[in-house]
Design a protein around this motif. Structure first.
Motif, PDB file in Angstrom:
ATOM      1  N   ALA A 145       0.782  -1.298  -0.094  1.00 12.97           N
ATOM      2  CA  ALA A 145      -0.086  -0.030   0.239  1.00 12.97           C
ATOM      3  C   ALA A 145       0.976   1.195  -0.123  1.00 12.97           C
ATOM      4  CB  ALA A 145      -1.059   0.061   1.105  1.00 12.97           C
ATOM      5  N   ALA A 146       1.980   1.260   0.797  1.00 15.95           N
ATOM      6  CA  ALA A 146       2.943   2.409   0.873  1.00 15.95           C
ATOM      7  C   ALA A 146       3.503   2.591  -0.603  1.00 15.95           C
ATOM      8  CB  ALA A 146       3.914   2.217   1.622  1.00 15.95           C
ATOM      9  N   ALA A 147       3.853   1.703  -1.386  1.00 26.24           N
ATOM     10  CA  ALA A 147       4.304   1.556  -2.666  1.00 26.24           C
ATOM     11  C   ALA A 147       3.223   2.450  -3.668  1.00 26.24           C
ATOM     12  CB  ALA A 147       4.867   0.304  -3.201  1.00 26.24           C
ATOM     13  N   GLN A 197      -8.445  -0.410   7.249  1.00 26.70           N
ATOM     14  CA  GLN A 197      -8.649  -1.726   7.243  1.00 26.70           C
ATOM     15  C   GLN A 197      -6.844  -2.397   7.323  1.00 26.70           C
ATOM     16  OE1 GLN A 197     -11.259  -3.696   7.326  1.00 26.70           O
ATOM     17  NE2 GLN A 197      -9.879  -5.114   8.009  1.00 26.70           N
ATOM     18  N   LEU A 198      -6.109  -1.951   6.731  1.00 26.33           N
ATOM     19  CA  LEU A 198      -4.782  -2.429   7.004  1.00 26.33           C
ATOM     20  C   LEU A 198      -4.332  -2.264   8.193  1.00 26.33           C
ATOM     21  CD1 LEU A 198      -3.034  -1.111   3.955  1.00 26.33           C
ATOM     22  CD2 LEU A 198      -3.765  -3.591   4.355  1.00 26.33           C
ATOM     23  N   LEU A 253      -6.491  -2.000  11.110  1.00 23.43           N
ATOM     24  CA  LEU A 253      -7.010  -3.125  11.926  1.00 23.43           C
ATOM     25  C   LEU A 253      -6.436  -4.539  11.689  1.00 23.43           C
ATOM     26  CD1 LEU A 253     -10.815  -2.079  11.052  1.00 23.43           C
ATOM     27  CD2 LEU A 253      -9.875  -2.294  13.194  1.00 23.43           C
ATOM     28  N   ASP A 254      -6.218  -4.852  10.402  1.00 24.18           N
ATOM     29  CA  ASP A 254      -5.435  -6.218  10.283  1.00 24.18           C
ATOM     30  C   ASP A 254      -4.087  -6.485  10.846  1.00 24.18           C
ATOM     31  OD1 ASP A 254      -7.541  -6.792   8.420  1.00 24.18           O
ATOM     32  OD2 ASP A 254      -6.519  -6.538   6.682  1.00 24.18           O
ATOM     33  N   ALA A 255      -3.369  -5.120  10.921  1.00 25.55           N
ATOM     34  CA  ALA A 255      -2.036  -5.117  11.646  1.00 25.55           C
ATOM     35  C   ALA A 255      -2.190  -5.407  13.005  1.00 25.55           C
ATOM     36  CB  ALA A 255      -1.249  -4.019  11.338  1.00 25.55           C
ATOM     37  N   LEU A 256      -3.259  -4.716  13.626  1.00 25.99           N
ATOM     38  CA  LEU A 256      -3.443  -4.845  15.119  1.00 25.99           C
ATOM     39  C   LEU A 256      -3.651  -6.244  15.351  1.00 25.99           C
ATOM     40  CD1 LEU A 256      -5.500  -1.837  16.249  1.00 25.99           C
ATOM     41  CD2 LEU A 256      -3.299  -2.517  16.708  1.00 25.99           C
ATOM     42  N   MET A 257      -4.584  -6.791  14.605  1.00 27.11           N
ATOM     43  CA  MET A 257      -5.040  -8.187  14.843  1.00 27.11           C
ATOM     44  C   MET A 257      -3.850  -9.236  14.670  1.00 27.11           C
ATOM     45  SD  MET A 257      -8.216  -7.923  15.621  1.00 27.11           S
ATOM     46  CE  MET A 257      -8.671  -9.587  15.409  1.00 27.11           C
ATOM     47  N   ALA A 258      -3.109  -8.861  14.010  1.00 31.00           N
ATOM     48  CA  ALA A 258      -1.705  -9.563  13.813  1.00 31.00           C
ATOM     49  C   ALA A 258      -0.584  -9.288  14.856  1.00 31.00           C
ATOM     50  CB  ALA A 258      -1.089  -9.504  12.366  1.00 31.00           C
TER      51      ALA A 258
END
Length: 170
Positions: free
Chosen positions: A13-15, A32-33, A35-40
Motif C-alpha cells: 500500500a505504501a508503494a 483496514q490495513l 485493523l489487520d495489523a493490530l489483529m496480527a
C-alpha cells in the motif's frame, strides 16, 4: 493473517501511494490495513489511531498511515523488500483460495494485479495470471467461470506446493 502478511500488505500500500491518484489505495483500505495489523499483533504507537478511524475521519488515514510506516521502520521502501512483500501476499492469497476463505476469482485477480504484474509476471505465478486473464474475458454469469474458478484453486494449490518444495530445498 500473520504479522508477515500484514507488514507485506502495508508495504504494498505504501508503494501504491506513490502512484497516480486514481491508482492509490482508498483511505478505507488504509484503515483496514491498520485493523489487520493490530489483529496480527503488530505494535506501533499510531496504529490504534489509524485502525480506530471512523468513516468521517478517513481523510486523516494517509497522515496516520505515514506515521505507522515510520514507526515500523518501513521507510524508505526498498525494492527488494517490496518484491518480498508481493511474494508473501501472493502466497497468502493462494492459501486463502485453497482453504476456501477467498473467492478464487477475487484471489486470482489480486495475485495477478497486486503481485504478478508488479513482479514482472514470474513463471511461478503464470498459471494464475493466465486464469485471471481468462476470467477478465468472461462475464460474471458465464458457465465457464465455475470451471475456471476450480482451475484457479488447483493452480493456487500447485503454486503453494512448488513454493513449499523450493523453500524446503534451500
Amino acid at each position: 493473517m500473520d504479522a508477515a502478511v500484514a507488514i507485506s500488505l502495508i508495504r504494498m500500500a505504501a508503494a501504491d501511494l506513490t502512484m497516480e491518484p486514481w491508482q492509490r489505495p482508498l483511505d478505507a483500505y488504509l484503515v483496514q490495513l491498520g485493523l489487520d495489523a493490530l489483529m496480527a499483533d503488530i505494535e506501533a504507537p499510531s496504529l490504534p489511531l489509524l485502525a480506530g478511524l471512523v468513516r468521517g475521519e478517513y481523510p486523516q488515514a494517509r497522515e496516520l498511515f505515514d506515521l505507522v510506516l515510520e514507526e515500523l521502520g518501513l521507510l524508505p521502501l526498498a525494492s527488494e523488500d517490496l518484491a518480498k512483500a508481493r511474494w508473501t501476499a501472493a502466497r497468502w492469497w493462494a492459501g486463502q483460495i485453497v482453504v476456501c476463505q477467498l473467492d478464487p476469482v477475487r484471489g486470482a485477480k489480486l495475485i495477478y494485479q497486486e503481485s504478478a504484474g508488479e513482479l514482472d509476471y514470474p513463471d511461478a505465478l503464470q498459471p494464475v495470471v493466465d486464469l485471471a486473464s481468462a476470467l477478465d474475458l468472461l462475464n460474471d454469469q458465464h458457465p465457464e467461470q465455475q470451471h475456471i474458478s476450480d482451475q484457479v484453486t488447483s493452480a493456487a494449490r500447485d503454486f503453494l506446493a512448488t513454493e513449499g518444495h523450493q523453500n524446503h530445498s534451500l
